[in-house]
Write a protein that holds these residues in place. Structure first.
Motif, short mmCIF file in Angstrom:
data_model
loop_
_atom_site.label_atom_id
_atom_site.label_comp_id
_atom_site.label_asym_id
_atom_site.label_seq_id
_atom_site.Cartn_x
_atom_site.Cartn_y
_atom_site.Cartn_z
N VAL A 9 -29.72 14.00 -9.20
CA VAL A 9 -28.97 13.82 -10.52
C VAL A 9 -29.97 13.68 -11.31
N ALA A 10 -30.08 14.53 -12.78
CA ALA A 10 -30.71 14.43 -13.71
C ALA A 10 -30.33 14.79 -14.95
N GLU A 11 -30.56 14.15 -15.99
CA GLU A 11 -29.73 14.71 -17.33
C GLU A 11 -28.41 15.12 -17.06
N GLY A 12 -27.55 14.62 -16.48
CA GLY A 12 -26.20 14.34 -16.58
C GLY A 12 -25.74 15.75 -15.49
N VAL A 13 -26.54 16.76 -14.73
CA VAL A 13 -26.25 17.51 -13.72
C VAL A 13 -26.56 17.02 -12.34
N ALA A 14 -25.73 16.94 -11.56
CA ALA A 14 -25.93 16.68 -9.98
C ALA A 14 -26.30 18.25 -9.17
N THR A 15 -27.28 18.32 -8.58
CA THR A 15 -27.61 19.69 -8.10
C THR A 15 -27.51 19.18 -6.53
N ALA A 44 -17.08 10.89 -9.23
CA ALA A 44 -16.68 9.77 -9.50
C ALA A 44 -17.86 8.86 -10.47
N ASP A 45 -19.10 9.73 -10.37
CA ASP A 45 -20.16 9.19 -11.20
C ASP A 45 -20.03 9.80 -12.87
N ALA A 46 -19.73 8.63 -13.48
CA ALA A 46 -19.67 8.95 -15.16
C ALA A 46 -20.86 9.70 -15.72
N ASP A 47 -21.89 9.49 -14.99
CA ASP A 47 -23.52 10.01 -15.50
C ASP A 47 -23.41 11.60 -15.06
N VAL A 48 -22.72 11.89 -14.11
CA VAL A 48 -22.63 13.36 -13.63
C VAL A 48 -21.64 14.12 -14.66
N ARG A 49 -21.83 15.17 -15.45
CA ARG A 49 -21.16 15.93 -16.19
C ARG A 49 -20.89 17.45 -15.84
N ALA A 50 -21.82 17.86 -14.80
CA ALA A 50 -21.77 19.18 -14.13
C ALA A 50 -22.41 19.18 -12.82
N VAL A 51 -22.15 20.23 -12.13
CA VAL A 51 -22.71 20.30 -10.74
C VAL A 51 -23.40 21.83 -10.82
N PHE A 91 -12.27 19.43 -8.10
CA PHE A 91 -13.30 18.81 -8.83
C PHE A 91 -13.11 19.15 -10.07
N PRO A 92 -13.03 18.09 -10.94
CA PRO A 92 -12.87 17.95 -12.33
C PRO A 92 -13.74 18.32 -13.25
N LYS A 93 -15.18 18.43 -12.80
CA LYS A 93 -16.04 18.87 -13.65
C LYS A 93 -16.74 20.20 -13.72
N PRO A 94 -17.20 20.89 -14.56
CA PRO A 94 -17.85 22.19 -14.25
C PRO A 94 -18.77 22.27 -13.07
N VAL A 95 -18.50 23.29 -12.20
CA VAL A 95 -19.46 23.74 -11.18
C VAL A 95 -20.01 25.10 -11.55
N VAL A 96 -21.39 24.89 -11.52
CA VAL A 96 -22.17 26.21 -11.53
C VAL A 96 -23.03 26.99 -10.43
N ALA A 97 -22.57 27.94 -10.06
CA ALA A 97 -23.25 28.47 -8.52
C ALA A 97 -24.43 29.43 -8.94
N GLY A 185 -33.01 28.91 -11.94
CA GLY A 185 -33.37 28.46 -13.37
C GLY A 185 -32.10 28.74 -14.49
N LEU A 186 -31.71 29.76 -14.46
CA LEU A 186 -30.45 29.93 -15.44
C LEU A 186 -29.36 28.98 -14.99
N ALA A 187 -28.95 28.99 -13.84
CA ALA A 187 -27.83 27.97 -13.32
C ALA A 187 -28.02 26.63 -13.86
N ARG A 188 -29.52 26.20 -13.58
CA ARG A 188 -29.75 24.96 -14.26
C ARG A 188 -29.52 24.67 -15.76
N THR A 189 -30.13 25.68 -16.28
CA THR A 189 -29.99 25.94 -17.97
C THR A 189 -28.38 25.77 -18.40
N GLN A 190 -27.73 26.58 -17.70
CA GLN A 190 -26.29 26.49 -18.23
C GLN A 190 -25.62 25.28 -17.61
N ALA A 191 -25.91 24.55 -16.69
CA ALA A 191 -25.45 23.32 -16.41
C ALA A 191 -25.87 22.30 -17.39
N ALA A 192 -26.87 22.35 -17.98
CA ALA A 192 -27.53 21.38 -18.64
C ALA A 192 -26.87 21.50 -20.03
#
Length: 248
Positions: A9-15, A44-51, A91-97, A185-192
């Motif tokens: 988890v970094a900067e709101g994104v769980a990888t 459950a983690d409020a610090d995670v806003r996208a995956v 899953f309630p938050k956005p998931v980027v594949a 890289g693009l998936a991580r950018t879009q999740a961020a």
């Protein structure tokens, strides 16, 4: 948590990374459990806003590990595979594949539950269930026709026709196709980007996008699972899986 599934988890994104490249990221029971646990923790983690859900630049996921899969119980609501599929569907938050290389079986069907899908030029989606004497899972018999239409879904699910990345994009299964080296890289950018937006607005928008179909999706996951388990014990599936395991 198995080492075959990595989470960070970094900067709101769980990888969440499938980390079994020597076996083409084929999923074992332990990996399904780890994926379900990772999604539950991220929800459950409020610090995670996208995956971000990813493999590596060579392969996304070759489906079930047949050697692990054969002989295991395939019924019961607490099966790790069903736990994972339900967790992903809910899953309630956005998931980027991020999809590079083969995405086979559940490696392809799980993408129907992701909100954004980015694929490498070498990616291919394959739904080989009928050829194995089985039926599709992950509610793909419901979701795939909704996305691509009945005829294309019939080609993919009944004939097992592979979908190269560009075809999957044109059919609406993939948002964008780009060189394999650029996909993660693009998936991580879009999740961020998603993680930086107002969280309640993002979560509620996803809920509204999905809510009309979620009950039907969850019901179809259970229905497919029951038929899958029944067909698994029949001669066609046993012969197909036995032939697969006998390969050198």
């Amino acid at each position: 948590m198995t080492a075959d599934v990595l989470t960070s988890v970094a900067e709101g994104v769980a990888t969440v990374t499938l980390n079994r490249p020597a076996k083409k990221n084929a999923l074992t029971t332990a990996m399904y459990a780890a994926l379900a646990d990772a999604l539950d923790a991220a929800a459950a983690d409020a610090d995670v806003r996208a995956v971000v859900l990813q493999g590596d630049e060579r392969v996304f996921c070759a489906g079930n590990d047949i050697g692990d899969f054969v002989g295991l119980p395939q019924t019961g609501g607490d099966l790790p595979a069903l736990r994972f599929l339900r967790a992903l569907a809910r899953f309630p938050k956005p998931v980027v594949a991020a999809v590079c290389g083969p995405a086979v079986g559940v490696g392809a069907t799980m993408l129907l539950h992701c909100d954004l899908v980015y694929a490498g030029e070498g990616a291919t989606l394959l739904f080989p269930f009928v050829d194995l004497g089985l039926v599709p899972e992950a509610a793909s018999s419901l979701l795939l026709p909704q996305v691509v239409g009945h005829q294309r879904a019939a080609e993919a699910l009944l004939l097992g026709e592979p979908l190269p990345a560009a075809t999957a994009r044109d059919a609406g299964l993939v948002n964008r196709v780009l060189p394999d080296a650029e996909v993660l890289g693009l998936a991580r950018t879009q999740a961020a980007r998603l993680a930086a937006k107002p969280v309640a607005a993002v979560v509620e928008t996803k809920r509204l996008l999905r809510s009309g179909a979620q009950a039907a999706v969850l019901d179809r996951i259970e229905e497919e699972g029951a038929v899958f388990a029944r067909l698994l014990g029949e001669p066609a599936a046993q012969a197909a899986l036995g032939s697969f395991l006998a390969r050198p």
